[in-house]
Design a protein around this motif. Structure first.
Motif, mmCIF file in Angstrom:
data_model
loop_
_atom_site.group_PDB
_atom_site.id
_atom_site.type_symbol
_atom_site.label_atom_id
_atom_site.label_comp_id
_atom_site.label_asym_id
_atom_site.label_seq_id
_atom_site.Cartn_x
_atom_site.Cartn_y
_atom_site.Cartn_z
ATOM 1 N N ALA A 120 -9.953 -38.123 -21.702
ATOM 2 C CA ALA A 120 -10.359 -40.015 -22.768
ATOM 3 C C ALA A 120 -11.654 -41.019 -21.862
ATOM 4 O O ALA A 120 -12.136 -40.015 -20.952
ATOM 5 N N LYS A 121 -12.455 -41.530 -22.469
ATOM 6 C CA LYS A 121 -12.885 -42.181 -22.219
ATOM 7 C C LYS A 121 -11.990 -43.216 -21.122
ATOM 8 O O LYS A 121 -11.327 -44.152 -21.307
ATOM 9 N N HIS A 133 -20.774 -44.559 -20.448
ATOM 10 C CA HIS A 133 -19.422 -44.452 -20.971
ATOM 11 C C HIS A 133 -19.036 -43.317 -20.662
ATOM 12 O O HIS A 133 -19.358 -42.035 -20.205
ATOM 13 N N LEU A 134 -18.147 -43.102 -19.711
ATOM 14 C CA LEU A 134 -17.303 -41.991 -18.821
ATOM 15 C C LEU A 134 -16.388 -41.800 -19.120
ATOM 16 O O LEU A 134 -15.561 -42.114 -19.785
ATOM 17 N N MET A 135 -15.854 -41.054 -19.147
ATOM 18 C CA MET A 135 -15.384 -39.230 -20.324
ATOM 19 C C MET A 135 -13.769 -39.086 -18.704
ATOM 20 O O MET A 135 -15.194 -38.081 -17.776
ATOM 21 N N ASP A 152 -9.992 -30.368 -26.784
ATOM 22 C CA ASP A 152 -10.347 -32.115 -27.608
ATOM 23 C C ASP A 152 -11.000 -33.013 -26.228
ATOM 24 O O ASP A 152 -10.406 -33.442 -25.803
ATOM 25 N N PHE A 153 -12.109 -33.106 -26.384
ATOM 26 C CA PHE A 153 -12.533 -33.931 -25.457
ATOM 27 C C PHE A 153 -13.820 -35.454 -26.433
ATOM 28 O O PHE A 153 -14.324 -35.022 -27.743
ATOM 29 N N PRO A 154 -12.869 -36.217 -26.279
ATOM 30 C CA PRO A 154 -13.774 -38.061 -26.266
ATOM 31 C C PRO A 154 -15.288 -38.086 -26.831
ATOM 32 O O PRO A 154 -16.092 -37.038 -26.058
ATOM 33 N N PRO A 155 -16.167 -37.583 -27.933
ATOM 34 C CA PRO A 155 -17.330 -37.752 -28.422
ATOM 35 C C PRO A 155 -18.115 -38.714 -27.809
ATOM 36 O O PRO A 155 -17.405 -39.941 -27.481
ATOM 37 N N ALA A 156 -19.840 -38.412 -27.980
ATOM 38 C CA ALA A 156 -20.070 -39.330 -27.261
ATOM 39 C C ALA A 156 -20.561 -40.110 -28.651
ATOM 40 O O ALA A 156 -20.291 -39.901 -29.526
ATOM 41 N N ALA A 188 -20.816 -29.394 -28.235
ATOM 42 C CA ALA A 188 -19.876 -30.787 -29.156
ATOM 43 C C ALA A 188 -20.037 -32.129 -28.730
ATOM 44 O O ALA A 188 -20.449 -32.748 -30.035
ATOM 45 N N ALA A 189 -19.751 -32.058 -28.308
ATOM 46 C CA ALA A 189 -19.280 -33.470 -27.766
ATOM 47 C C ALA A 189 -20.702 -34.630 -27.182
ATOM 48 O O ALA A 189 -20.544 -35.377 -27.399
ATOM 49 N N GLY A 190 -21.287 -34.021 -26.897
ATOM 50 C CA GLY A 190 -23.015 -34.643 -26.426
ATOM 51 C C GLY A 190 -22.961 -35.501 -25.699
ATOM 52 O O GLY A 190 -23.624 -36.443 -25.846
ATOM 53 N N TYR A 191 -22.225 -35.098 -24.492
ATOM 54 C CA TYR A 191 -22.748 -36.177 -23.269
ATOM 55 C C TYR A 191 -23.955 -35.637 -22.727
ATOM 56 O O TYR A 191 -25.103 -34.093 -22.873
ATOM 57 N N ASP A 192 -24.784 -36.528 -21.727
ATOM 58 C CA ASP A 192 -26.135 -36.479 -21.339
ATOM 59 C C ASP A 192 -25.066 -35.529 -20.286
ATOM 60 O O ASP A 192 -26.300 -34.742 -19.586
#
Length: 378
Positions: A120-121, A133-135, A152-156, A188-192
């Motif tokens: 979750a975020k 923004h922290l997941m 199932d990860f929250p997207p960036a 795919a979630a697009g985290y840095d």
């Protein structure tokens, strides 16, 4: 742009399998690793703005009271200095249990303590004027839904730095308590940056536009789990994440393999072992190959044990050289009879498996007849 100290798997409270009083000494050192990390983060030259703890800060979910108090005090130093602290529970210090340290101390835990049981975020933090923004998640038995690798990860997507923190196994399913993570889904979630814990040896992998990194365990637990001996510092917010390793002042666990095959005299072997020892390290020397003389592990231990912090000699040799066995077999003794009978069994072995068993029996039997053993510890 800001810099992050990424910690994981400190395993505070772990007691290594070492003799007293060395066990206490090494235990004190590893319990001091967090203070060393805080000192590093507070060093203005490092310009650290955030400390991430990606699981297994403690070795179990009920650490000793003094250790809990020390940990809260050290993390409080960071918060007091304006350095943000994020703590994610692991699988050793799991939050599942009602008496878990993170449940008992939640109200006074410094910084952000992650408790969400699924990805979750969990927050948007202001770090030096930048939005971060922290997941994250904290595996919770009976609540976290883990049926194969998590996907199932929250997207960036929001402006700022998108940062994820998980204690789990990337692209490896070791069961739900290892929290298997799907690398493709994380990409795919697009985290840095994806700050990971659980794999003690460390390591990095590019996932889409971001970099996934295991900080690894700074201070080792054993010869089989020696740690990285370094801190992980990450620069974020100005292009791709940049990861650097900074040496840590911890006692190393080192394993050295010495092949005895080339030595014809015990003095040659002793000189080779002596040369391999690091005075400041916990050392394990494994002897391999075939031997041309009888090993005196106790004598070697007595003469060399003081040359390093700790010495463990392990006899992994395959046995005696053929010429030595021939000499032993010619003896008019019980030992000679034993060697002749085992050599006959070896000649009649029906396959490599049986031959290996006979060779080990011959080797161990000769050690027993001499009163020897497989290893000697000090």
């Amino acid at each position: 742009m800001f810099r992050v100290l990424h910690l994981a798997d400190l395993h505070l409270g772990y007691r290594p399998d070492l003799p007293a009083p060395l066990q206490e000494e090494v235990c004190r050192e590893r319990n001091g690793v967090l203070k060393a990390a805080v000192d590093l983060a507070l060093d203005p030259r490092q310009e650290i703005s955030m400390v991430l703890i990606a699981g297994d800060l403690f070795d179990n979910h009920q650490p000793e009271a003094f250790l809990v108090e020390e940990t809260i005090r050290e993390l409080g130093r960071l918060e007091a200095a304006g350095i943000r602290v994020v703590t994610v529970p692991g699988n050793h210090d799991e939050i599942t249990y009602n008496d878990a340290v993170y449940r008992r101390e939640a109200r006074r835990w410094p910084g952000l303590l992650v408790t969400e049981p699924m990805p979750a975020k969990v927050a948007t933090l202001n770090i030096n004027g930048d939005a971060c923004h922290l997941m994250a998640m904290a595996y919770t038995g009976g609540v976290s839904r883990v049926d194969g690798p998590l996907k199932d990860f929250p997207p960036a997507g929001e402006d700022g730095v998108n940062l994820a923190v998980f204690h789990g196994s990337l692209d490896w399913d070791g069961g739900e308590r290892s929290l298997p993570l799907d690398g493709g889904a994380l990409a795919a979630a697009g985290y840095d940056y994806i700050a990971l814990g659980h794999i003690h040896c460390g390591g990095q992998k590019q996932l889409g536009r971001g970099r996934a990194c295991y900080a690894g365990m700074v201070a080792g637990r054993s010869f089989a789990d020696p740690g990285t001996g370094s801190w992980t510092i990450v620069t974020l917010g100005d292009g791709p994440a940049r990861v650097e390793q900074v040496p840590a002042q911890v006692t190393p666990w080192r394993v050295v393999e010495v092949d005895v095959t080339a030595f014809h005299e015990p003095e040659e072997l002793e000189a080779a072992i002596r040369e391999s020892l690091d005075p400041g390290a916990l050392m394990q020397v494994r002897l391999v190959g075939t031997i041309a003389f009888e090993l005196d592990l106790e004598g070697l231990q007595a003469r060399l044990g003081h040359l390093c912090s700790y010495l463990e000699l392990v006899n992994d040799t395959e046995g005696w050289a053929p010429e030595v066995l021939e000499s032993l077999a010619a003896e008019p003794t019980i030992r000679g009879l034993f060697v002749r009978r085992l050599q006959a069994k070896l000649a009649g072995a029906t396959g490599p498996g049986e031959a290996e068993v006979v060779r080990r029996a011959l080797f161990r039997g000769l050690l027993a007849l001499k009163g020897g053993g497989g290893s000697c510890r000090l």
